[in-house]
Design a protein around this motif. Structure first.
Motif: not given
Lengths: 158, 245, 56
Positions: B66-67, B74-78, B93-98, B154-160
């Protein structure tokens, strides 16, 4: 080209570039990523000299001999092509067994003897219930009864 | 009767849909965990080589798989968020990361507790273990990078970008046991069949579905929080029953 | 099979229960944290709403 399409191209480009870069790095580091050398590699002098490294393979059947101090163990490791004797002083992991996988860390000494300071057992990906293992051994015994192969360990699991 | 998917890609609609889905996944996770643990500890037989210690597998394998899988999702959503500029995908994507990070940590933890008695070491720098550790760092990097930039878009784009680049690591984890000499054994569950006793397989698959349901439930809960936080100025949020009361 | 034997896990008790204990701990912590976050967010939204009401 629309800005969105251009962004898409940038992303694809970044991915391809990064993938290639990582691929190349891995290719270059190939030998260092592998955790251990095989006895054949060691005998071909592909392993590092003068410093410790890991060697892996199967423990040769009937090769395990314990010294009278109860701690020092002698055995041989094979990759089915070449084999190499190992000396180790210390506790062995639960899964250490003749015919099973093992990875040892240590140095090569004169006379091509490997002095290990750490022994790790490498188990396989098969998970079998005792009854099934017993049945398999019985079947193997039935087959090998003709040529009476001694390599099949006779006493089955309790 | 085409479903209007774009309707569901608006945060206001998805907030309600997610709220309805959470109890279903939460309950199926509970039931599957009970069933899975029962099969794993009472039905599955003792292993010939590893005795009882192999039972760590029933949590170790689902957590590890699962990890890796969550990272790809997550990468797909991003990526969707980056290309189509959809807010909801980036929030997912942000919700899945933790959740993914916790499962990667659990995979390493249970692996250490399994490795010590079986191999004789808590940790070795072999390719499988190291690449899974890198996965944990990628998750943490994603979370940290997103948190470090004030403007959410901007945070979305950088972390994506980080998420997409890091997805190269997932196939490396999966194939590491074939590509290099590792202490970690090969895969028991392969595309071509398995090398495992039937009851053990059933236990593992049930536990896998349980962790799966759990991950979906908890990520949906989290994405609902994220939607509220980031849409807090929107009209529909102030009209929600839980906000009005 | 008796329960003492079951929990002893043939000598692997620490490793096995350490694994499942950590899994349980992680799941509980994650659920508690998400619920806490929801509570904080709703509190924040209430505050914002009240402030708006005061202005009008």
């Amino acid at each position: 080209m629309k800005p969105r399409q251009r962004k898409f191209v940038y992303i694809i480009f970044a991915l391809v570039a990064l993938g290639t870069a990582i691929g190349l790095v891995l290719y270059a580091l190939n030998d260092n990523i592998s955790l251990y050398f095989t006895p054949t590699q060691v005998l071909n002098k592909e392993a590092p000299h003068g410093r410790g490294f890991r060697m892996g393979g199967l423990v040769v059947m009937d090769s395990v001999k314990r010294q009278s101090d109860g701690l020092t163990v002698h055995f041989s490791i094979t990759d089915t092509a070449k084999s190499m004797p190992v000396v180790y002083k210390g506790f062995l992991p639960d899964l250490f067994k003749e015919g099973k996988g093992v990875v040892v860390h240590g140095k090569l000494e004169a006379g091509n003897v490997f002095r290990a300071d750490e022994v790790l057992a490498k188990h396989d990906e098969n998970y079998i219930a005792p009854e099934a293992a017993y049945a398999m051994k019985q079947a193997a015994k039935g087959q090998s009864a003709v040529n009476a192969a001694p390599s099949v360990n006779a006493p089955a699991t309790k | 009767m085409a479903i209007n998917w774009f309707k569901y890609s608006s945060p206001s609609t998805f907030y309600g849909v997610a709220g309805k889905m959470v109890p279903w996944f939460a309950w199926s996770a509970t039931i599957l965990f009970v069933a899975g643990l029962y099969i794993s500890f009472f039905v599955a037989p003792t292993d010939v080589q590893q005795s009882e210690a192999y039972r760590i597998m029933f949590i170790h394998v689902p957590a590890s798989i699962l990890s890796m899988f969550i990272y790809l999702v997550m990468a797909g959503y991003a990526a969707l968020g980056l290309i189509f500029n959809t807010r909801l995908s980036s929030m997912m994507a942000s919700a899945l990361a933790p959740t993914g990070a916790l499962l990667a940590f659990l995979s390493l933890w249970t692996g250490a507790l399994w490795g010590k008695p079986m191999w004789g070491a808590w940790w070795v720098w072999d390719a499988r273990l190291t690449s899974e550790l890198i996965l944990l760092f990628l998750y943490l990097g994603f979370i940290a990078l997103h948190a470090s930039i004030d403007d959410p878009r901007r945070a979305d784009r950088a972390s994506a970008l980080l998420a997409i680049i890091g997805s190269v690591n997932v196939p490396i984890i999966y194939f590491s046991v074939q590509w290099w000499n590792t202490l970690h054994q090969g895969a028991s569950v392969k595309f071509t069949g398995t090398s495992m006793h039937v009851a053990m397989q059933q236990g593992m698959y049930t536990m896998m579905l349980a962790v799966w349901s759990y991950a979906i439930a908890v990520s949906l809960l989290r994405v609902r929080c994220i939607i509220l936080e980031r849409e807090c100025k929107a009209q529909w949020v102030s009209e929600l029953a839980e906000v009005r009361q | 099979m008796n329960w003492g034997e079951f929990f002893a896990m043939n000598g692997y008790a620490w490793y096995i229960w350490g694994s499942y204990g950590m899994a349980l701990l992680i799941f509980i912590i994650e659920i508690v944290m998400v619920r806490h976050r929801k509570m904080l967010t709703l509190q924040q939204l209430h505050l914002m709403r009240n402030a708006e009401d005061d202005m009008t």
